[in-house]
Design a protein around this motif. Structure first.
Motif, short mmCIF file in Angstrom:
data_model
loop_
_atom_site.label_atom_id
_atom_site.label_comp_id
_atom_site.label_asym_id
_atom_site.label_seq_id
_atom_site.Cartn_x
_atom_site.Cartn_y
_atom_site.Cartn_z
N ARG A 121 1.85 14.61 -8.93
CA ARG A 121 2.88 15.67 -9.08
C ARG A 121 3.24 15.87 -10.56
O ARG A 121 3.39 16.99 -11.03
CB ARG A 121 4.16 15.34 -8.30
N ILE A 122 3.39 14.77 -11.29
CA ILE A 122 3.72 14.86 -12.72
C ILE A 122 2.59 15.56 -13.48
O ILE A 122 2.84 16.45 -14.31
CB ILE A 122 4.00 13.47 -13.30
N TRP A 181 2.56 6.02 -2.96
CA TRP A 181 3.65 6.77 -3.60
C TRP A 181 3.35 6.94 -5.09
O TRP A 181 3.53 8.03 -5.65
CB TRP A 181 4.99 6.05 -3.42
N LEU A 182 2.88 5.87 -5.74
CA LEU A 182 2.56 5.93 -7.17
C LEU A 182 1.48 6.99 -7.43
O LEU A 182 1.61 7.80 -8.36
CB LEU A 182 2.10 4.55 -7.64
N ALA A 183 0.44 7.00 -6.61
CA ALA A 183 -0.61 8.01 -6.75
C ALA A 183 -0.04 9.41 -6.53
O ALA A 183 -0.35 10.35 -7.27
CB ALA A 183 -1.74 7.73 -5.77
N PRO A 243 0.80 -1.22 0.00
CA PRO A 243 0.00 0.00 0.00
C PRO A 243 0.84 1.28 0.00
O PRO A 243 0.42 2.29 -0.57
CB PRO A 243 -0.85 -0.12 1.27
N ARG A 244 2.02 1.24 0.59
CA ARG A 244 2.87 2.44 0.57
C ARG A 244 3.36 2.73 -0.84
O ARG A 244 3.47 3.88 -1.25
CB ARG A 244 4.05 2.28 1.54
N PHE A 245 3.64 1.68 -1.62
CA PHE A 245 4.04 1.87 -3.01
C PHE A 245 2.88 2.45 -3.82
O PHE A 245 3.06 3.37 -4.61
CB PHE A 245 4.51 0.55 -3.64
#
Length: 143
Positions: free
Chosen positions: A125-126, A118-120, A113-115
């Protein structure tokens, strides 16, 4: 109480808009007409990518959340393979790859879930950077 988030109605894969549709489990869109499968067999999901008029992903409505995740990823892998020009000359091998990767990607998301957070975060940000550069709020499809 958990927030309910609906499956998006479409995805961009490269420059292709791919509709996502949740349909009844016996919908004609899910009918699997491969001879080795047999008559009147319905899949949990189906993707059609070789006909621009019919491009899309259909998912059965009666799936558990985990199975729905696996099937969405499985069908998305088929679309990505097609966009990347990966041959489906040997459909059995490509189907096996999509099946295995769909399950592994689902497991990866569920167990990390932390990945996923982070992906979200990083994708948002991008998108913010792209909007700032472009000067508008419309999504920018990228390959």
């Amino acid at each position: 109480m958990a927030k309910i988030v609906q499956l998006p109605r479409k995805l961009w894969v490269g420059t292709f808009e791919v509709p996502l549709k949740v349909v009844p489990h016996d919908d004609e869109a899910l009918k699997d007409d491969r001879p080795e499968i047999g008559d009147n067999t319905f899949s949990s999901g189906m993707s059609v990518v070789d006909d621009e008029d019919l491009c899309g992903i259909w998912i059965a409505s009666n799936l558990t959340p985990r199975k729905r995740l696996e099937i969405v990823l499985h069908e998305l892998i088929h679309v990505i393979d097609w966009v990347c020009g990966i041959s489906d000359d040997d459909l059995i091998i490509e189907e096996d790859i999509a099946e295995k990767q769909g399950k592994v990607w689902a497991q990866l998301c569920l167990e990390n879930p932390r990945f996923v957070a982070w992906l979200a975060y990083v994708t948002e940000r991008i998108r913010e950077d792209q909007r700032a550069e472009d000067g508008d709020d419309e999504p920018v499809p990228n390959v």
